[in-house]
Motif scaffolding. Structure first.
Motif, mmCIF file in Angstrom:
data_model
loop_
_atom_site.group_PDB
_atom_site.id
_atom_site.type_symbol
_atom_site.label_atom_id
_atom_site.label_comp_id
_atom_site.label_asym_id
_atom_site.label_seq_id
_atom_site.Cartn_x
_atom_site.Cartn_y
_atom_site.Cartn_z
ATOM 1 N N ARG A 55 41.631 37.218 35.794
ATOM 2 C CA ARG A 55 42.990 37.402 36.322
ATOM 3 C C ARG A 55 43.100 36.932 37.765
ATOM 4 N N ARG A 56 42.024 37.167 38.557
ATOM 5 C CA ARG A 56 42.022 36.782 39.974
ATOM 6 C C ARG A 56 40.605 36.460 40.411
ATOM 7 N N ASP B 245 38.273 39.455 39.146
ATOM 8 C CA ASP B 245 38.929 40.563 38.458
ATOM 9 C C ASP B 245 39.278 40.043 37.074
ATOM 10 N N THR B 246 38.826 40.742 36.027
ATOM 11 C CA THR B 246 39.076 40.307 34.659
ATOM 12 C C THR B 246 39.881 41.361 33.907
ATOM 13 N N ASP B 247 40.258 41.017 32.688
ATOM 14 C CA ASP B 247 40.964 41.974 31.839
ATOM 15 C C ASP B 247 40.051 43.129 31.428
ATOM 16 N N ARG B 248 38.763 43.024 31.713
ATOM 17 C CA ARG B 248 37.796 44.073 31.380
ATOM 18 C C ARG B 248 37.250 44.751 32.622
ATOM 19 N N GLY B 249 37.873 44.452 33.767
ATOM 20 C CA GLY B 249 37.457 45.063 35.020
ATOM 21 C C GLY B 249 36.800 44.053 35.950
ATOM 22 N N PRO B 250 36.322 44.513 37.106
ATOM 23 C CA PRO B 250 35.704 43.608 38.075
ATOM 24 C C PRO B 250 34.378 43.067 37.537
#
Length: 159
Positions: free
Chosen positions: A87-88, A104-109
């Protein structure tokens, strides 16, 4: 090899492994579903592969597989196709490789190591990227244009 969707059975055994029984009545334990085009056409072309590597059945469309077999296949595919979505980009350690990225992902950092710039691959869909970490985990950027300005600037240094 195309399979008649009405003449096969798919179930889980006591150990949770998929068991495929074809029209010939022979049960094959531990089969693996494999998508032909997991990113560009995830519903089209699914192969059921035996532990020996032999293709047991070819399913033209996952959506045409009757329930509950489709649900079993989707569960198995979800477990095999672990692909976090970035995501970022929060930071990169250096603009040369190898480089450690904090994202930063859809599953957390997550933290990943980009070993070489060739580990970033553009997909045919506009704006799609696959980034393979040094540990072999593949991260997806589904839309480069949707990233925030900071993330784009960091990523552009590698593209």
């Amino acid at each position: 090899m195309t399979s008649d969707l009405s003449v096969f059975e798919l179930r889980r055994n006591a150990l949770g492994r998929l068991v495929y029984t074809g029209a010939d009545g022979v049960a094959h334990e531990g089969i693996t579903p494999v998508r032909a085009f997991p990113l560009s056409a995830p519903d089209e072309g699914l192969s059921l592969v035996a532990t020996t590597g032999q293709e047991l059945a070819w399913l033209p469309r996952l959506s045409e597989v009757p329930q509950p077999a489709r649900q079993l296949l989707e569960q198995e595919l979800a477990g095999r196709e672990f692909m976090p979505v970035i995501r970022r980009l929060l930071s990169v350690s250096t603009f040369s490789t190898p480089s450690t990225w904090t994202v930063d992902t859809d599953r957390g950092p997550a933290t990943l190591v980009l070993k070489v710039e060739e580990d970033i691959r553009r997909l045919p869909q506009r704006g799609h990227l696959l980034i393979t970490s040094g540990h072999g985990i593949v991260f997806l950027v589904p839309d480069l244009t949707a990233l925030d300005r900071h993330s784009k600037r960091l990523l552009e240094r590698f593209l």
